[in-house]
Motif scaffolding. Structure first.
Motif, PDB file in Angstrom:
ATOM      1  N   LEU A 124     -58.320  48.550  24.916  1.00 20.12           N
ATOM      2  CA  LEU A 124     -57.111  47.545  25.074  1.00 20.12           C
ATOM      3  C   LEU A 124     -57.908  46.163  25.606  1.00 20.12           C
ATOM      4  O   LEU A 124     -57.894  45.158  24.991  1.00 20.12           O
ATOM      5  CB  LEU A 124     -56.135  47.865  26.000  1.00 20.12           C
ATOM      6  CG  LEU A 124     -54.812  48.642  25.088  1.00 20.12           C
ATOM      7  CD1 LEU A 124     -53.843  48.451  26.175  1.00 20.12           C
ATOM      8  CD2 LEU A 124     -54.722  47.810  23.899  1.00 20.12           C
ATOM      9  N   ILE A 125     -58.712  46.354  26.752  1.00 17.85           N
ATOM     10  CA  ILE A 125     -59.498  45.374  27.423  1.00 17.85           C
ATOM     11  C   ILE A 125     -60.311  44.791  26.324  1.00 17.85           C
ATOM     12  O   ILE A 125     -60.489  43.629  26.174  1.00 17.85           O
ATOM     13  CB  ILE A 125     -60.130  45.890  28.495  1.00 17.85           C
ATOM     14  CG1 ILE A 125     -59.070  46.274  29.679  1.00 17.85           C
ATOM     15  CG2 ILE A 125     -61.105  44.742  29.040  1.00 17.85           C
ATOM     16  CD1 ILE A 125     -59.637  47.060  30.717  1.00 17.85           C
ATOM     17  N   ASP A 126     -61.321  45.629  25.774  1.00 22.96           N
ATOM     18  CA  ASP A 126     -62.375  45.202  24.615  1.00 22.96           C
ATOM     19  C   ASP A 126     -61.551  44.407  23.474  1.00 22.96           C
ATOM     20  O   ASP A 126     -62.064  43.557  23.046  1.00 22.96           O
ATOM     21  CB  ASP A 126     -62.952  46.323  24.162  1.00 22.96           C
ATOM     22  CG  ASP A 126     -63.952  47.080  25.067  1.00 22.96           C
ATOM     23  OD1 ASP A 126     -64.211  46.430  26.176  1.00 22.96           O
ATOM     24  OD2 ASP A 126     -64.484  48.177  24.937  1.00 22.96           O
ATOM     25  N   TRP A 136     -57.171  52.518  27.668  1.00 24.10           N
ATOM     26  CA  TRP A 136     -57.155  51.254  28.327  1.00 24.10           C
ATOM     27  C   TRP A 136     -58.668  50.475  28.147  1.00 24.10           C
ATOM     28  O   TRP A 136     -58.480  49.032  28.178  1.00 24.10           O
ATOM     29  CB  TRP A 136     -56.855  51.501  29.828  1.00 24.10           C
ATOM     30  CG  TRP A 136     -55.597  52.335  30.063  1.00 24.10           C
ATOM     31  CD1 TRP A 136     -55.686  53.681  30.455  1.00 24.10           C
ATOM     32  CD2 TRP A 136     -54.470  51.960  29.667  1.00 24.10           C
ATOM     33  NE1 TRP A 136     -54.311  54.138  30.444  1.00 24.10           N
ATOM     34  CE2 TRP A 136     -53.502  52.998  29.926  1.00 24.10           C
ATOM     35  CE3 TRP A 136     -53.815  50.675  29.011  1.00 24.10           C
ATOM     36  CZ2 TRP A 136     -51.944  53.018  29.618  1.00 24.10           C
ATOM     37  CZ3 TRP A 136     -52.363  50.504  28.879  1.00 24.10           C
ATOM     38  CH2 TRP A 136     -51.588  51.925  29.178  1.00 24.10           C
ATOM     39  N   LYS A 137     -59.635  50.930  27.935  1.00 29.71           N
ATOM     40  CA  LYS A 137     -60.695  50.145  27.782  1.00 29.71           C
ATOM     41  C   LYS A 137     -60.920  49.536  26.313  1.00 29.71           C
ATOM     42  O   LYS A 137     -61.107  48.244  26.228  1.00 29.71           O
ATOM     43  CB  LYS A 137     -62.168  51.079  27.854  1.00 29.71           C
ATOM     44  CG  LYS A 137     -63.366  50.622  27.858  1.00 29.71           C
ATOM     45  CD  LYS A 137     -64.639  51.500  27.885  1.00 29.71           C
ATOM     46  CE  LYS A 137     -66.105  50.700  27.855  1.00 29.71           C
ATOM     47  NZ  LYS A 137     -66.146  50.014  26.626  1.00 29.71           N
ATOM     48  N   ASN A 175     -52.506  43.294  25.426  1.00 31.77           N
ATOM     49  CA  ASN A 175     -52.077  43.860  26.426  1.00 31.77           C
ATOM     50  C   ASN A 175     -51.038  44.969  25.937  1.00 31.77           C
ATOM     51  O   ASN A 175     -51.078  45.005  24.699  1.00 31.77           O
ATOM     52  CB  ASN A 175     -51.168  42.584  27.345  1.00 31.77           C
ATOM     53  CG  ASN A 175     -50.064  42.022  26.607  1.00 31.77           C
ATOM     54  OD1 ASN A 175     -49.699  42.477  25.263  1.00 31.77           O
ATOM     55  ND2 ASN A 175     -49.975  40.714  26.884  1.00 31.77           N
ATOM     56  N   LYS A 176     -50.276  45.502  26.770  1.00 31.33           N
ATOM     57  CA  LYS A 176     -49.165  46.732  26.481  1.00 31.33           C
ATOM     58  C   LYS A 176     -48.258  46.014  25.294  1.00 31.33           C
ATOM     59  O   LYS A 176     -48.078  46.995  24.197  1.00 31.33           O
ATOM     60  CB  LYS A 176     -48.550  47.394  27.521  1.00 31.33           C
ATOM     61  CG  LYS A 176     -49.303  48.161  28.331  1.00 31.33           C
ATOM     62  CD  LYS A 176     -48.575  48.691  29.511  1.00 31.33           C
ATOM     63  CE  LYS A 176     -49.723  49.216  30.858  1.00 31.33           C
ATOM     64  NZ  LYS A 176     -48.642  49.729  31.740  1.00 31.33           N
ATOM     65  N   ASN A 196     -59.095  42.817  23.793  1.00 30.91           N
ATOM     66  CA  ASN A 196     -58.106  41.572  24.590  1.00 30.91           C
ATOM     67  C   ASN A 196     -56.560  41.560  24.260  1.00 30.91           C
ATOM     68  O   ASN A 196     -55.922  40.666  23.944  1.00 30.91           O
ATOM     69  CB  ASN A 196     -58.738  40.253  24.093  1.00 30.91           C
ATOM     70  CG  ASN A 196     -58.262  39.031  25.193  1.00 30.91           C
ATOM     71  OD1 ASN A 196     -58.064  39.393  26.157  1.00 30.91           O
ATOM     72  ND2 ASN A 196     -58.331  37.942  24.728  1.00 30.91           N
TER      73      ASN A 196
END
Length: 72
Positions: A15-17, A12-13, A21-22, A19
């Motif tokens: 994915l955030i890094d 999840w980190k 989404n699922k 930018n």
């Protein structure tokens, strides 16, 4: 051992890094909604799935998944 479980916190980190989404991840890595749901629930997914995500996003297995002790 039974009190260990898999954690996708690193995933999840990442994915955030990146930018993402699922939905974007699913499209980029050709993942089914069911597979993304399994990751969301902390369930096992096939090694091939983690390989596809890792190669697409430029990260290693250990960046995405870890084994942690489950709280009683």
């Amino acid at each position: 051992s039974e009190n260990m479980k898999v954690s996708y916190n690193g995933f999840w980190k990442v994915l955030i890094d990146k930018n993402m989404n699922k939905k974007a991840l699913g499209n980029a890595c050709e993942l089914s909604p069911a597979t993304i749901s399994k990751i969301g629930k902390g369930e096992f997914v096939r090694m091939e799935v983690l390989y596809r995500i890792g190669t697409k996003l430029g990260v290693d297995f250990g960046d995405m998944v870890s084994i942690i002790e489950q709280k009683k």
